[in-house]
Scaffold this active site. Structure first.
Site, PDB file in Angstrom:
ATOM      1  CG  ASP A  59     -50.752 -71.689 -43.812  1.00 44.24           C
ATOM      2  OD1 ASP A  59     -49.532 -71.504 -43.770  1.00 44.24           O
ATOM      3  OD2 ASP A  59     -51.278 -72.743 -43.424  1.00 44.24           O
TER       4      ASP A  59
ATOM      5  NE  ARG B  38     -44.529 -66.488 -46.438  1.00 44.29           N
ATOM      6  CZ  ARG B  38     -44.699 -67.609 -45.760  1.00 44.29           C
ATOM      7  NH1 ARG B  38     -44.347 -67.670 -44.494  1.00 44.29           N
ATOM      8  NH2 ARG B  38     -45.255 -68.664 -46.332  1.00 44.29           N
TER       9      ARG B  38
ATOM     10  CB  THR C 286     -47.491 -77.693 -41.248  1.00 46.14           C
ATOM     11  OG1 THR C 286     -46.100 -77.402 -41.427  1.00 46.14           O
ATOM     12  CG2 THR C 286     -47.720 -79.183 -41.491  1.00 46.14           C
ATOM     13  N   GLY C 287     -46.899 -76.179 -44.072  1.00 46.96           N
ATOM     14  CA  GLY C 287     -46.436 -76.340 -45.453  1.00 46.96           C
ATOM     15  C   GLY C 287     -46.244 -74.999 -46.115  1.00 46.96           C
TER      16      GLY C 287
ATOM     17  CB  THR D 297     -45.754 -74.588 -39.045  1.00 49.10           C
ATOM     18  OG1 THR D 297     -45.291 -73.545 -39.885  1.00 49.10           O
ATOM     19  CG2 THR D 297     -47.217 -74.330 -38.684  1.00 49.10           C
TER      20      THR D 297
END
Lengths: 132, 169
Positions: A32, A29, A52-53, A1
Site C-alpha cells: 500500500d 508484489r 503501516t501493516g 515501513t
C-alpha cells in the site's frame, strides 16, 4: 515501513511513506505504501495519513483516502475516523497502524499489532516516542 | 499557528521480548532523530512537505527500520524500495515502486511529483528517472544488513510463505 505526516504553521498538511515491503516477497508484489489513497494521502480539507501493516488490506480498504473521506464527507473526528478505518482493515483480516494529522493541528495514531514504532512533536504538545 | 509532526517506523515486528535493549534504544534514537529533522523545518516556518520528506529521509537512512538501508529482502535476496509523498493543498502526489539503486526513495517520489507529469514511476525506469534528476545511486547491496539477510533465511527455511503476519515488518 516508515512514515511521516505534518501540518505546518500555514495549516497545510503533507504525508510521506517509504518501505522495503515484506520479507521474501515475490512476483513484483507491491503493498500500500506507494499507492496514493491506500498507504499515503494528504488533503487540506481533511488530514494527512500514512499507514503501516499488511499492505494488501490497506489497498483493499483504500485506507488513507477512506480516513479522509470519513472526515470530509462523514463528519467524523480525526481519531474516530482513524479507528474506524483500522476496524475496517481488521474486519477483512488485516492488521497494522495509521498516523494522521489534521489542518487544525489535531494528531492521531492507532495500531492493531502489539507494537508500532512511533513519535510525535509539535509547537504546543509534549514530544513522545513509543513502541508498545 | 501551531505545527505538528507525527512519524511511524513500522509495526508488527517488535513483539515484547523479540527486540533487544540495543535495538530498542537504536530505534528510539532513530525516531528522535527523525522528529528533530522534521521539527526544525516546521519550527522555522517551513512547509509540511519539506518536513515529512526530511523525517522520512532520516528514517530511510537508519538501519533500524524497513525502508531504505535496513529494508527487508525479497525472496531472491535483493531489496526493492517503494515510497510516496503527497501535499494537501493541491493534492499533488509522487510515488516510486520497485526501485533498486536510488538511495533516497522518498526524494525520488518527490521528484516524480515535482519534475515529471506522472504520479507513480516503477522499477528500472523509476531508478533511471531518479538518476537523471541527479539523485544518488548505490549498489543494491548497500541497502542490505545482516539481520535482514538472516530474517530472509528463516522465512525461506520455513517455506518462504507470504509474511502475512508481518512478523518482519
Amino acid at each position: 515501513t516508515i512514515g511521516a505526516v505534518a501540518v505546518d504553521q500555514s495549516g497545510h498538511v503533507a504525508a510521506a511513506t517509504s518501505t522495503g515491503g515484506l520479507t521474501a516477497k515475490r512476483w513484483g508484489r507491491i503493498g500500500d505504501s506507494p499507492l496514493i489513497g491506500a498507504g499515503t494521502y494528504a488533503d487540506d480539507r481533511a488530514a494527512a495519513v500514512s499507514a503501516t501493516g499488511l499492505g494488501e488490506l490497506f489497498i483493499r480498504t483504500a485506507a488513507a483516502h477512506e480516513l479522509c473521506a470519513l472526515i470530509r464527507l462523514g463528519g467524523l473526528g480525526l481519531q474516530e475516523a482513524l479507528d474506524a478505518v483500522l476496524g475496517e482493515v481488521g474486519s477483512l483480516g488485516g492488521k497494522g497502524g495509521l498516523i494522521a494529522v489534521a489542518p487544525s493541528g489535531e494528531v492521531a495514531w492507532g495500531f492493531t499489532t502489539p507494537d508500532m514504532y512511533r513519535g510525535r512533536a509539535g509547537s504546543d504538545i509534549e514530544r513522545c516516542v513509543a513502541i508498545y | 499557528m501551531s505545527w505538528k509532526l507525527v512519524i511511524h517506523g513500522g509495526c508488527g515486528a517488535m513483539r515484547p521480548g523479540t527486540v533487544s535493549k540495543e535495538q530498542d534504544e537504536a530505534a528510539r534514537a532513530g525516531l528522535n532523530a527523525a522528529l528533530d529533522a522534521g521539527s526544525s523545518i516546521l519550527a522555522s516556518g517551513g512547509s509540511s512537505l519539506d518536513a515529512v520528506e526530511a523525517a522520512a529521509r532520516a528514517l530511510e537512512e537508519d538501519p533500524s527500520f524497513n525502508a531504505g538501508r535496513g529494508s527487508v529482502l525479497t525472496a531472491d535476496g535483493h531489496v526493492e524500495l517503494d515510497a510516496a509523498i503527497m501535499e494537501g493543498t493541491t493534492r499533488r502526489a509522487g510515488a516510486v515502486a520497485g526501485l533498486r539503486t536510488t538511495r533516497a526513495p522518498i526524494a525520488a517520489a518527490r521528484a516524480a511529483m515535482e519534475l515529471s507529469p506522472h504520479v507513480l514511476l516503477t522499477y528500472e525506469g523509476g531508478d533511471r528517472f531518479a538518476r537523471d534528476q541527479g539523485l544518488e545511486q548505490v549498489d543494491n547491496g548497500w541497502f542490505v544488513i545482516p539481520e535482514r539477510a538472516a530474517q530472509l533465511d528463516r522465512v525461506m527455511a520455513a517455506g518462504g510463505q507470504f509474511d502475512a503476519d508481518i512478523k518482519y515488518g
